[in-house]
Design an enzyme around this catalytic site. Structure first.
Site, PDB file in Angstrom:
ATOM      1  N   LYS A 228       0.818  -1.221   0.000  1.00 31.45           N
ATOM      2  CA  LYS A 228       0.000   0.000   0.000  1.00 31.45           C
ATOM      3  C   LYS A 228       0.849   1.267   0.000  1.00 31.45           C
ATOM      4  CE  LYS A 228      -4.425  -1.758   1.278  1.00 31.45           C
ATOM      5  NZ  LYS A 228      -5.453  -2.002   2.283  1.00 31.45           N
ATOM      6  N   ARG A 262      -3.646 -10.062   4.710  1.00 31.90           N
ATOM      7  CA  ARG A 262      -4.059 -10.106   3.294  1.00 31.90           C
ATOM      8  C   ARG A 262      -2.892  -9.574   2.469  1.00 31.90           C
ATOM      9  NH1 ARG A 262      -6.187  -6.672  -0.508  1.00 31.90           N
ATOM     10  NH2 ARG A 262      -7.810  -7.510  -1.874  1.00 31.90           N
TER      11      ARG A 262
HETATM   12  N1  HH2 Z   1      -7.448  -3.641   0.591  1.00 31.47           N
HETATM   13  C1  HH2 Z   1      -7.730  -3.658  -0.733  1.00 31.47           C
HETATM   14  C2  HH2 Z   1      -8.829  -4.380  -1.208  1.00 31.47           C
HETATM   15  N2  HH2 Z   1      -9.587  -5.109  -0.392  1.00 31.47           N
HETATM   16  N3  HH2 Z   1     -10.062  -5.906   1.774  1.00 31.47           N
HETATM   17  C3  HH2 Z   1      -9.790  -5.930   3.082  1.00 31.47           C
HETATM   18  N4  HH2 Z   1     -10.534  -6.675   3.913  1.00 31.47           N
HETATM   19  N5  HH2 Z   1      -8.756  -5.207   3.616  1.00 31.47           N
HETATM   20  C4  HH2 Z   1      -7.953  -4.432   2.843  1.00 31.47           C
HETATM   21  O1  HH2 Z   1      -7.038  -3.769   3.388  1.00 31.47           O
HETATM   22  C5  HH2 Z   1      -8.210  -4.380   1.435  1.00 31.47           C
HETATM   23  C6  HH2 Z   1      -9.303  -5.142   0.940  1.00 31.47           C
HETATM   24  C7  HH2 Z   1      -6.864  -2.892  -1.672  1.00 31.47           C
HETATM   25  O2  HH2 Z   1      -5.839  -3.697  -2.169  1.00 31.47           O
HETATM   26  P1  HH2 Z   1      -5.876  -4.450  -3.595  1.00 31.47           P
HETATM   27  O3  HH2 Z   1      -7.000  -5.433  -3.643  1.00 31.47           O
HETATM   28  O4  HH2 Z   1      -4.553  -5.053  -3.863  1.00 31.47           O
HETATM   29  O5  HH2 Z   1      -6.085  -3.307  -4.635  1.00 31.47           O
HETATM   30  P2  HH2 Z   1      -7.342  -2.834  -5.492  1.00 31.47           P
HETATM   31  O6  HH2 Z   1      -8.403  -2.444  -4.555  1.00 31.47           O
HETATM   32  O7  HH2 Z   1      -6.810  -1.663  -6.283  1.00 31.47           O
HETATM   33  O8  HH2 Z   1      -7.792  -3.962  -6.363  1.00 31.47           O
END
Ligand code: HH2
Length: 283
Positions: A228, A262
């Site tokens: 992040k 995660r």
């Molecule tokens: N962060 C993201 C997405 N989903 N879910 C939970 N429970 N906690 C988190 O911190 C979280 C989440 C963001 O990360 P990522 O899925 O890699 O990116 P994007 O939202 O751009 O697909």
């Protein structure tokens, strides 16, 4: 109102009962063209399935698939398109022997994903959309309830809290109680402070440093710090070069009491978790 959960054993997660005696690693597969760290890399079902199998081989305990990016400023995706992205991957992964979590906030996506065998619903909107809790309640799926201030498009414009830890704790407690009211038992509930979701660097650091206050609510705490921007702010590294900071952050989080991390980099995180576990058995 009781806003704390009893000390539970494991996590009931659809077809699975996961022990929480050691920290679990949730591997992320984003089936999106625009996710902040892996956008486009696994946009077709075949490469997403291959990636998920690879993460399981590296030791992922849960796979989290998502069809809509939640990064600040991301374009909204209609439910029909989200389902087109996730369902072929969910179908193909049902025979993989780990629980599959679906990252969505839309009740209609939850309904189809749950009917298709999803073991967990991970909702960055904490099941606040009308009908969301009602979709999950009658199933055996686990729920991940995440805190977010505002909504993805604008959440990083001007996040404000008087007491970030207290406000996040109260919110998560209230949403968990709302879930319980519909019949979702403590053993199906996971809470998450939502790092980066309507939070400045200082808010994120304060939440991490005081994670114990959320752990004290009693439900297992999941954290998503992997790659992040807060890690970029601290280290000066670009998104593809944040694996070391991500592993350090995951290790700090479990040290402060998180039970699920995660992550995008499963192999490296598992090694860090092995170090953590080795110390747990030493008196
Ligand atoms: N962060 C993201 C997405 N989903 N879910 C939970 N429970 N906690 C988190 O911190 C979280 C989440 C963001 O990360 P990522 O899925 O890699 O990116 P994007 O939202 O751009 O697909």
């Amino acid at each position: 109102m009781n806003e704390s959960a009893p000390e539970g054993g494991g996590l009931r997660c659809g077809r699975y009962a996961l022990p929480l005696s050691r920290p679990l690693v949730m591997g992320v597969v984003n089936i999106t063209p625009d996710s902040f760290s892996d956008g486009g890399a696994y946009f077709d079902a075949e490469s997403a399935v291959e990636r998920a199998r690879e993460l399981v081989g590296e030791g992922a305990d849960i796979i989290d698939i998502g069809g809509e990016s939640t990064r600040p400023g991301a374009e909204a995706v209609p439910a029909v398109e989200e389902l087109k992205r996730i369902m072929p991957v969910l179908d193909a992964l049902r025979c993989v022997d780990v629980p599959i979590s679906v990252d969505t906030s839309k009740p209609e996506v939850m309904r189809v994903a749950l009917a298709g065998g999803a073991d967990m619903i991970n909702d960055i909107n904490a099941f606040r959309t009308d009908g969301a809790l009602e979709e999950v309640a009658p199933t055996a799926a686990a729920v991940c309830i995440m805190h977010m201030q505002g909504e993805p498009r604008t959440m990083q414009a001007a996040p404000h809290y008087d007491d970030v830890v207290g406000e996040v704790r109260n919110f998560l407690g209230e949403r968990a109680v709302a879930a319980k009211r519909l019949g979702i038992c403590d053993e199906r509930i996971v809470i998450d402070p939502g790092f980066g979701f309507g939070k400045t660097l200082e808010h994120n650091l304060r939440l991490l440093r005081h994670l114990g206050e959320l752990v004290g609510l009693g439900w297992p705490v999941l954290v998503g710090l992997s790659r992040k921007s807060m890690l970029g702010r601290i280290t000066g590294r670009e998104v593809g070069d944040r694996v070391h900071a991500s592993v350090a952050a995951a290790l700090l989080a479990v040290t402060y009491g998180a039970r699920i991390v995660r992550v995008h980099d499963v192999r490296a995180t598992r090694d860090a978790m092995a170090m953590f576990e080795a110390l747990q058995s030493v008196t």
